[in-house]
Design a protein around this motif. Structure first.
Motif, PDB file in Angstrom:
ATOM      1  N   PRO A   1       0.829  -1.211   0.000  1.00  0.00           N
ATOM      2  CA  PRO A   1       0.000   0.000   0.000  1.00  0.00           C
ATOM      3  C   PRO A   1       0.861   1.257   0.000  1.00  0.00           C
ATOM      4  CG  PRO A   1      -0.732  -1.573   1.681  1.00  0.00           C
ATOM      5  CD  PRO A   1       0.575  -2.064   1.180  1.00  0.00           C
ATOM      6  N   ASN A   2       0.368   2.256  -0.689  1.00  0.00           N
ATOM      7  CA  ASN A   2       1.054   3.553  -0.729  1.00  0.00           C
ATOM      8  C   ASN A   2       0.697   4.315   0.540  1.00  0.00           C
ATOM      9  OD1 ASN A   2       2.342   5.907  -1.392  1.00  0.00           O
ATOM     10  ND2 ASN A   2       1.059   6.393  -3.161  1.00  0.00           N
ATOM     11  N   ALA A   3       1.295   3.878   1.652  1.00  0.00           N
ATOM     12  CA  ALA A   3       0.993   4.439   2.967  1.00  0.00           C
ATOM     13  C   ALA A   3       2.226   4.296   3.850  1.00  0.00           C
ATOM     14  CB  ALA A   3      -0.199   3.720   3.600  1.00  0.00           C
ATOM     15  N   ASP A   4       2.273   5.067   4.905  1.00  0.00           N
ATOM     16  CA  ASP A   4       3.422   5.077   5.813  1.00  0.00           C
ATOM     17  C   ASP A   4       3.328   3.894   6.774  1.00  0.00           C
ATOM     18  OD1 ASP A   4       5.647   5.757   7.247  1.00  0.00           O
ATOM     19  OD2 ASP A   4       4.677   7.367   8.388  1.00  0.00           O
ATOM     20  N   LEU A   5       3.739   2.720   6.270  1.00  0.00           N
ATOM     21  CA  LEU A   5       3.655   1.477   7.049  1.00  0.00           C
ATOM     22  C   LEU A   5       5.032   0.860   7.203  1.00  0.00           C
ATOM     23  CD1 LEU A   5       0.544  -0.059   5.242  1.00  0.00           C
ATOM     24  CD2 LEU A   5       0.577   0.836   7.578  1.00  0.00           C
ATOM     25  N   LYS A   6       5.208   0.100   8.266  1.00  0.00           N
ATOM     26  CA  LYS A   6       6.448  -0.637   8.494  1.00  0.00           C
ATOM     27  C   LYS A   6       6.217  -2.113   8.188  1.00  0.00           C
ATOM     28  CE  LYS A   6       8.325   2.326  12.183  1.00  0.00           C
ATOM     29  NZ  LYS A   6       8.787   2.345  13.604  1.00  0.00           N
ATOM     30  N   TYR A   7       7.254  -2.768   7.673  1.00  0.00           N
ATOM     31  CA  TYR A   7       7.171  -4.179   7.338  1.00  0.00           C
ATOM     32  C   TYR A   7       8.332  -4.930   7.985  1.00  0.00           C
ATOM     33  CZ  TYR A   7       4.127  -2.409   3.649  1.00  0.00           C
ATOM     34  OH  TYR A   7       3.122  -1.775   2.954  1.00  0.00           O
TER      35      TYR A   7
END
Length: 424
Positions: free
Chosen positions: A370-376
């Motif tokens: 996703p084009n979002a501020d997420l951590k993986y």
């Protein structure tokens, strides 16, 4: 493409993904008073659970869990469902997000009664992805028999002649080929990503022969075969000749616990194969079943009891050893396999009618981020940053999990989303 920058907010919490985790998150939040916008990229809710014949712990059919949830969604005015929709971009911060959502045309409006007259006259066919391409369906189709919303879809590839036939056959003026893709912006305070998982691509595991040999299938393909609404109407048959298999082998950890593929354990594969063995035993009491494994993961008393009962079956054999290579017997289509029994140290060569690859789960977010501020994490699962808040991952978007664990996790993430709103 059309863009509507004045779209209504549609709720304070957005849930992305309408599988069992997304449904649980949406319902838990809405039933305590919060507005929820549920976004699903497929034409129907239900996710992977809708593809199963049965699921643990009670071996319920999908209707058992999904129908009551669909009714709860339908009866709750706080939940707005948008299908065939994908999140394009997320901007903002906790409590104040702007989410851009792309909605693809279904070419069928809410007048549809699912009467099926359009499918009767439609001549063109497309691959049936719900059944993992094992059969074909009309280009005018109902996603599956438990679809929610219960509305047909017109495939974009449908030709002009079929389009005209479908429109003429519809008595309810439900088919509209003038529908266009559109983009809407939504204002929400919190987002829960319940984007689920996909079976790992078995064709990438070179030594296990999927795609080269017809009688090698995956665990999810077997699940669809065993389902009454599947490609074989519930009969588990050998793909090359529709023969009832007399010997079936399972290769556990197919692509899992492998640094070249999925380095982690997918949690569900062992129990899935044990369940599949019971499917086979019901249909073919005399069939021989061989399960090749590294370690068997049966967490909890109920799962351990399930395993213990299956071990008592004299026609089910457990071999501690990983399948190293496979081939095909000339003229028969039978599958040959080689494995080492790590308990005896002996190399095993066996020929079976059919081989089932227990492929693992790959988070959808690792493939289509996703084009979002997420951590993986290193495996592609979304890491929950509770200190930062605002956006959370539920179910198999966060970690490999079964249905029970996913639902428990989804309930927790609904609470976390609510806490984001309360603290603002």
């Amino acid at each position: 493409m059309t863009t509507d920058k004045s779209a209504p907010a549609g709720g304070s919490i957005m849930v992305v993904g309408g599988g069992i985790s997304g449904l649980t998150t949406a319902l838990e939040a809405a039933e305590v008073g919060y507005e929820v916008l549920l976004i699903e990229k497929e034409p129907s809710l239900g996710g992977r659970v809708s593809q199963l014949k049965q699921y643990f712990p009670k071996l319920c059919p999908p209707t058992c869990g999904l129908e009551i949830n669909y009714k709860r969604v339908k009866d709750n005015p706080r939940i707005k469902v948008i299908t065939m929709a994908e999140v394009e971009k997320v901007e903002g911060n906790a409590g104040n997000y702007t989410v851009e959502v792309k909605i693809s045309p279904r070419y069928v409006n809410e007048n549809c009664t699912a009467c099926g007259e359009c499918a009767k006259v439609c001549e063109s066919e497309i691959s049936n992805e719900f059944n993992f391409g094992m059969d074909r369906r009309k280009a005018a189709y109902l996603p599956h028999n438990m679809a929610f919303p219960m509305r047909y879809v017109m495939a974009p590839s449908m030709g002009a002649d079929d389009r005209e036939k479908c429109k003429e056959a519809c008595k309810y003026d439900a088919i509209d080929f003038d529908m266009q893709e559109k983009t809407l912006d939504f204002k929400v305070g919190a987002i829960v990503w319940a984007t689920g998982w996909k079976p790992y691509d078995a064709a990438r595991i070179d030594n296990l022969g999927f795609g080269r040999y017809q009688n090698i299938i995956t665990n999810m393909m077997l699940e669809r075969m065993a389902s009454l609404n599947g490609p074989t109407q519930g009969k588990i048959l050998r793909p090359s000749d529709d023969k009832a298999p007399e010997t079936i082998a399972f290769a556990q950890c197919a692509g899992s616990r492998d640094e070249n593929h999925l380095p982690y354990c997918s949690y569900i594969c062992c129990m899935a194969s044990l369940k599949h063995a019971t499917y086979l035993r019901e249909q073919y009491p005399d069939a021989k079943i061989y399960i090749y494994y590294i370690d068997l993961r049966t967490p909890g008393r109920k799962y351990e009891n399930f395993y213990s009962n299956l071990k008592k079956d004299e026609n089910v054999f457990f071999i501690k050893g990983k399948v190293a290579e496979v081939g095909e017997e000339s003229g028969t289509g039978n599958v040959t396999l080689v494995a080492e029994d790590t308990l005896s140290g002996e190399k095993i060569r066996q020929t079976v009618d059919m081989l089932v690859l227990a492929t693992g789960m790959q988070p959808n977010a690792s493939v289509d981020k996703p084009n979002a501020d997420l951590k993986y994490n290193a495996d592609g699962f979304i890491v929950n940053d509770f200190k930062k808040g605002g956006m959370f991952a539920a179910g198999c978007a966060n970690k490999p999990a079964d249905v029970v664990t996913s639902n428990q996790n989804a309930t927790g993430m609904a609470l976390k989303a609510i806490q984001t709103l309360v603290r603002r």
